[in-house]
Design a protein around this motif. Structure first.
Motif, PDB file in Angstrom:
ATOM      1  N   GLY A   1       0.789  -1.258  -0.060  1.00 18.92           N
ATOM      2  CA  GLY A   1       0.035   0.035  -0.084  1.00 18.92           C
ATOM      3  C   GLY A   1       0.757   1.169   0.060  1.00 18.92           C
ATOM      4  N   HIS A   2       0.210   2.381  -0.149  1.00 25.57           N
ATOM      5  CA  HIS A   2       0.919   3.547  -0.289  1.00 25.57           C
ATOM      6  C   HIS A   2       0.039   4.775   0.076  1.00 25.57           C
ATOM      7  CE1 HIS A   2      -1.708   4.015  -3.869  1.00 25.57           C
ATOM      8  NE2 HIS A   2      -1.569   2.847  -4.045  1.00 25.57           N
ATOM      9  N   GLY A   3       0.830   6.001   0.508  1.00 26.82           N
ATOM     10  CA  GLY A   3       0.233   7.013   0.656  1.00 26.82           C
ATOM     11  C   GLY A   3      -0.272   7.612  -0.580  1.00 26.82           C
ATOM     12  N   ILE A   4      -1.396   8.518  -0.593  1.00 30.57           N
ATOM     13  CA  ILE A   4      -2.082   8.892  -1.828  1.00 30.57           C
ATOM     14  C   ILE A   4      -2.515  10.251  -1.564  1.00 30.57           C
ATOM     15  CG2 ILE A   4      -4.142   7.414  -1.366  1.00 30.57           C
ATOM     16  CD1 ILE A   4      -4.433   6.845  -3.967  1.00 30.57           C
TER      17      ILE A   4
ATOM     18  N   GLU B   1       2.541   8.021  -2.787  1.00 29.88           N
ATOM     19  CA  GLU B   1       3.412   8.763  -2.113  1.00 29.88           C
ATOM     20  C   GLU B   1       3.979   8.010  -0.994  1.00 29.88           C
ATOM     21  OE1 GLU B   1       0.660  11.788  -0.564  1.00 29.88           O
ATOM     22  OE2 GLU B   1       0.228  12.607  -2.413  1.00 29.88           O
ATOM     23  N   GLU B   2       4.850   8.473  -0.240  1.00 31.06           N
ATOM     24  CA  GLU B   2       5.117   7.971   1.085  1.00 31.06           C
ATOM     25  C   GLU B   2       3.888   8.018   1.933  1.00 31.06           C
ATOM     26  OE1 GLU B   2       8.626   9.286   3.081  1.00 31.06           O
ATOM     27  OE2 GLU B   2       9.500   9.574   1.053  1.00 31.06           O
ATOM     28  N   PRO B   3       3.946   7.055   2.901  1.00 30.51           N
ATOM     29  CA  PRO B   3       4.775   5.948   3.342  1.00 30.51           C
ATOM     30  C   PRO B   3       4.341   4.775   2.372  1.00 30.51           C
ATOM     31  CG  PRO B   3       3.048   6.028   4.871  1.00 30.51           C
ATOM     32  CD  PRO B   3       2.593   7.117   3.976  1.00 30.51           C
ATOM     33  N   GLN B   4       5.105   3.858   2.349  1.00 27.27           N
ATOM     34  CA  GLN B   4       4.786   2.496   2.144  1.00 27.27           C
ATOM     35  C   GLN B   4       4.143   1.737   3.109  1.00 27.27           C
ATOM     36  OE1 GLN B   4       7.816   0.045  -0.242  1.00 27.27           O
ATOM     37  NE2 GLN B   4       9.293   1.900  -0.414  1.00 27.27           N
ATOM     38  N   VAL B   5       3.229   0.977   2.558  1.00 28.19           N
ATOM     39  CA  VAL B   5       2.284   0.354   3.721  1.00 28.19           C
ATOM     40  C   VAL B   5       2.520  -1.329   3.547  1.00 28.19           C
ATOM     41  CG1 VAL B   5       0.004   0.035   4.753  1.00 28.19           C
ATOM     42  CG2 VAL B   5       0.600   2.103   3.791  1.00 28.19           C
ATOM     43  N   LEU B   6       3.257  -1.812   4.365  1.00 28.99           N
ATOM     44  CA  LEU B   6       3.783  -3.286   3.969  1.00 28.99           C
ATOM     45  C   LEU B   6       2.594  -3.993   4.434  1.00 28.99           C
ATOM     46  CD1 LEU B   6       7.547  -3.379   4.903  1.00 28.99           C
ATOM     47  CD2 LEU B   6       6.506  -2.495   2.742  1.00 28.99           C
ATOM     48  N   HIS B   7       2.325  -5.035   3.766  1.00 30.39           N
ATOM     49  CA  HIS B   7       1.333  -6.099   4.335  1.00 30.39           C
ATOM     50  C   HIS B   7       1.834  -7.198   5.080  1.00 30.39           C
ATOM     51  CE1 HIS B   7      -0.394  -4.053   0.429  1.00 30.39           C
ATOM     52  NE2 HIS B   7      -1.225  -3.797   1.523  1.00 30.39           N
TER      53      HIS B   7
ATOM     54  N   THR C   1       6.191  -1.201  15.112  1.00 25.85           N
ATOM     55  CA  THR C   1       7.565  -0.860  14.239  1.00 25.85           C
ATOM     56  C   THR C   1       7.121   0.110  12.988  1.00 25.85           C
ATOM     57  OG1 THR C   1       7.353  -2.544  12.826  1.00 25.85           O
ATOM     58  CG2 THR C   1       8.592  -2.804  14.463  1.00 25.85           C
ATOM     59  N   GLY C   2       7.920   0.795  12.477  1.00 30.85           N
ATOM     60  CA  GLY C   2       7.533   1.642  11.623  1.00 30.85           C
ATOM     61  C   GLY C   2       6.819   3.241  11.882  1.00 30.85           C
ATOM     62  N   VAL C   3       6.476   3.908  10.848  1.00 28.85           N
ATOM     63  CA  VAL C   3       5.712   5.249  11.233  1.00 28.85           C
ATOM     64  C   VAL C   3       4.575   5.219  11.919  1.00 28.85           C
ATOM     65  CG1 VAL C   3       4.657   6.846   9.794  1.00 28.85           C
ATOM     66  CG2 VAL C   3       6.674   5.873   8.894  1.00 28.85           C
ATOM     67  N   LYS C   4       4.765   6.078  12.945  1.00 29.50           N
ATOM     68  CA  LYS C   4       3.705   6.254  13.964  1.00 29.50           C
ATOM     69  C   LYS C   4       2.418   7.051  13.221  1.00 29.50           C
ATOM     70  CE  LYS C   4       4.267   7.285  18.436  1.00 29.50           C
ATOM     71  NZ  LYS C   4       3.984   7.826  19.616  1.00 29.50           N
ATOM     72  N   LEU C   5       1.386   6.534  13.210  1.00 27.54           N
ATOM     73  CA  LEU C   5       0.112   7.032  12.568  1.00 27.54           C
ATOM     74  C   LEU C   5      -0.158   8.536  13.198  1.00 27.54           C
ATOM     75  CD1 LEU C   5      -2.110   3.996  11.742  1.00 27.54           C
ATOM     76  CD2 LEU C   5      -0.035   4.919  10.424  1.00 27.54           C
ATOM     77  N   VAL C   6      -0.824   9.415  12.184  1.00 27.26           N
ATOM     78  CA  VAL C   6      -0.911  10.756  12.594  1.00 27.26           C
ATOM     79  C   VAL C   6      -2.373  11.236  11.819  1.00 27.26           C
ATOM     80  CG1 VAL C   6      -0.471  13.234  12.686  1.00 27.26           C
ATOM     81  CG2 VAL C   6       1.130  11.451  13.121  1.00 27.26           C
ATOM     82  N   PRO C   7      -3.224  12.053  12.634  1.00 26.09           N
ATOM     83  CA  PRO C   7      -4.677  12.355  11.762  1.00 26.09           C
ATOM     84  C   PRO C   7      -4.175  12.905  10.406  1.00 26.09           C
ATOM     85  CG  PRO C   7      -4.987  12.510  14.304  1.00 26.09           C
ATOM     86  CD  PRO C   7      -3.433  12.142  14.104  1.00 26.09           C
ATOM     87  N   GLY C   8      -4.843  12.774   9.506  1.00 26.64           N
ATOM     88  CA  GLY C   8      -4.512  13.507   8.370  1.00 26.64           C
ATOM     89  C   GLY C   8      -3.674  12.604   7.434  1.00 26.64           C
ATOM     90  N   MET C   9      -3.081  11.598   7.676  1.00 20.64           N
ATOM     91  CA  MET C   9      -2.346  10.799   6.789  1.00 20.64           C
ATOM     92  C   MET C   9      -3.574  10.093   5.894  1.00 20.64           C
ATOM     93  SD  MET C   9       0.510   9.044   8.896  1.00 20.64           S
ATOM     94  CE  MET C   9       1.911   9.814   9.570  1.00 20.64           C
ATOM     95  N   ILE C  10      -3.473   9.743   4.690  1.00 17.72           N
ATOM     96  CA  ILE C  10      -4.249   8.869   3.884  1.00 17.72           C
ATOM     97  C   ILE C  10      -3.244   8.107   3.130  1.00 17.72           C
ATOM     98  CG2 ILE C  10      -5.794   9.066   1.991  1.00 17.72           C
ATOM     99  CD1 ILE C  10      -6.701  11.692   2.776  1.00 17.72           C
ATOM    100  N   PHE C  11      -3.741   6.755   3.263  1.00 16.41           N
ATOM    101  CA  PHE C  11      -2.903   5.678   2.528  1.00 16.41           C
ATOM    102  C   PHE C  11      -3.811   4.611   2.176  1.00 16.41           C
ATOM    103  CE2 PHE C  11      -2.012   5.224   7.170  1.00 16.41           C
ATOM    104  CZ  PHE C  11      -2.777   4.075   7.292  1.00 16.41           C
TER     105      PHE C  11
END
Ligand code: MF3
Ligand code: CO
Ligand code: CO
Length: 270
Positions: A175-178, A184-190, A196-206
Motif C-alpha cells: 500500500g501507499h500514501g495517496i 506517495e510515502e509511506p509504503q504500507v507493507l502487508h 514498528t515503523g511510522v507512527k500514525l497521525v490524523p490527516g494521513m491518507i494511504f
C-alpha cells in the motif's frame, strides 16, 4: 518527499475521489460475466470515468521510474495474476475465473484508489475462500488504523491472518500514501512486526491493499513489464481501500452503495 498530512479541504476532495473510484467498481460488477474480455471491461470503465463521472483514469500512461507507460485505464488481474494485469482482447473470461479490478481516478487533482475481487460465473470453493480471506485481511489491517498506532501493526495483523489461513503474503508490492500523487510515502507493507515503523497521525491518507497467494509468495514479472504473476501459478487475490487516519481511528474513503461490507466476524482482532 515526506508523508503529507492532508488539510480539511484536501480530505473533502479525497472523499469525493474515493467515492467516485468505488462507484466505478459498482458500475462494472454486474457486467463481469463469462464471455467478456478484460479489454471490454477496461473500455466500459474508461468511458464511465471519462464520460459519466468526469474523472481521469490515473493508470493511463502512468510511468513510474523504470516502467514503460501503462497502456490502459484500469488493472484487471485474473486467477494467478497478482496485480497490474493489463486488460487485453486475447481471451474471454470464463466461468470460474476470479478477477481483481483495480480503479484509480483523479478528480479535482486528487486520487482515489480501490479494488475488489469478482467471480466470473460460479467460482470454486477454494477460489471463494481465498477471496474471502483476502477481504478479511484487508479489513483486519484497516481496523488497526488509529493515531498512535504504527504502520507495522497493519502489516502484522494482515500477515498473521493470511498465514494462519495457509496462505502467503506478497512482499514486493505494498500500500501507499495517496493524494495529489498516485503513489506517495509511506509504503504500507502487508507483513511485519507490531509497534514498528511510522507512527500514525490524523490527516494521513494511504491505501491498504494486500495481495494474498494460495501457494508460495514468489512472484514473476511478465515480458510486458507490468503484469505480475505467482511463480507457482497458484491463485492470488487482492482487495484495496483508501483510508484516512482520523482523530479517533480511521475513515474509509473509497465507499459506495455497492461496496461489500466489512466482514461481521473479525472476532480475534476486536
Ligand atoms: N492501482 C494500483 C495500486 O493500487 C497501481 C496500478 S499502477 C498502473 O497502487 F499503472 F498499473 F495502473
Ligand atoms: Co494502490
Ligand atoms: Co489500486
Amino acid at each position: 518527499m515526506a508523508i503529507t498530512i492532508k488539510s480539511a479541504s484536501e480530505i473533502e476532495k479525497m472523499r469525493i475521489a474515493g467515492k467516485l473510484a468505488a462507484e466505478v467498481l459498482d458500475f462494472i460488477g454486474p457486467r463481469i460475466k463469462p464471455g467478456i474480455t478484460t479489454a471490454e471491461v477496461d473500455r466500459l470503465c474508461h468511458d464511465y470515468m471519462v464520460k459519466q463521472q468526469g474523472t481521469i483514469p490515473a493508470p493511463l500512461n502512468y510511468a513510474p521510474p523504470g516502467y514503460t507507460p501503462y497502456p490502459k485505464s484500469i488493472c484487471t488481474s485474473v486467477n494467478h495474476v497478482i496485480c497490474h494485469g493489463v486488460p487485453n482482447d486475447a481471451k474471454k473470461l470464463k466461468n470460474g475465473d476470479i478477477l481483481n479490478v483495480d480503479i484509480t481516478v483523479i478528480k479535482d487533482g486528487y486520487h482515489g484508489d480501490t479494488s475488489r475481487m469478482f467471480f466470473v460465473g460460479e467460482a470454486s470453493i477454494q477460489a471463494k475462500r481465498l477471496c474471502e480471506i483476502t477481504h478479511e485481511c484487508m479489513w483486519i489491517g484497516i481496523e488497526e488504523i488509529a493515531p498512535g498506532k504504527h504502520l507495522g501493526d497493519i502489516g502484522h495483523a494482515i500477515q498473521r491472518h493470511a498465514e494462519a489461513s495457509g496462505y502467503s503474503v506478497v512482499r514486493e508490492f505494498c500500500g501507499h500514501g495517496i493524494g495529489r500523487s498516485f503513489h506517495e510515502e509511506p509504503q504500507v507493507l502487508h507483513y511485519g512486526k507490531s509497534n514498528t515503523g511510522v507512527k500514525l497521525v490524523p490527516g494521513m491518507i494511504f491505501t491498504v491493499e494486500p495481495m494474498i497467494n494460495a501457494g508460495r509468495r514468489d512472484i514473476r514479472q511478465l515480458a510486458d513489464g507490468w503484469t505480475i504473476v505467482t511463480k507457482d501459478h497458484s491463485l492470488s487475490a487482492q482487495w484495496e481501500h483508501t483510508v484516512l487516519v482520523t482523530e479517533t481511528g480511521y475513515e474509509v474513503l473509497t465507499v459506495s452503495p455497492g461496496m461489500p461490507a466489512k466482514p461481521a466476524a473479525l472476532h480475534e482482532h476486536a
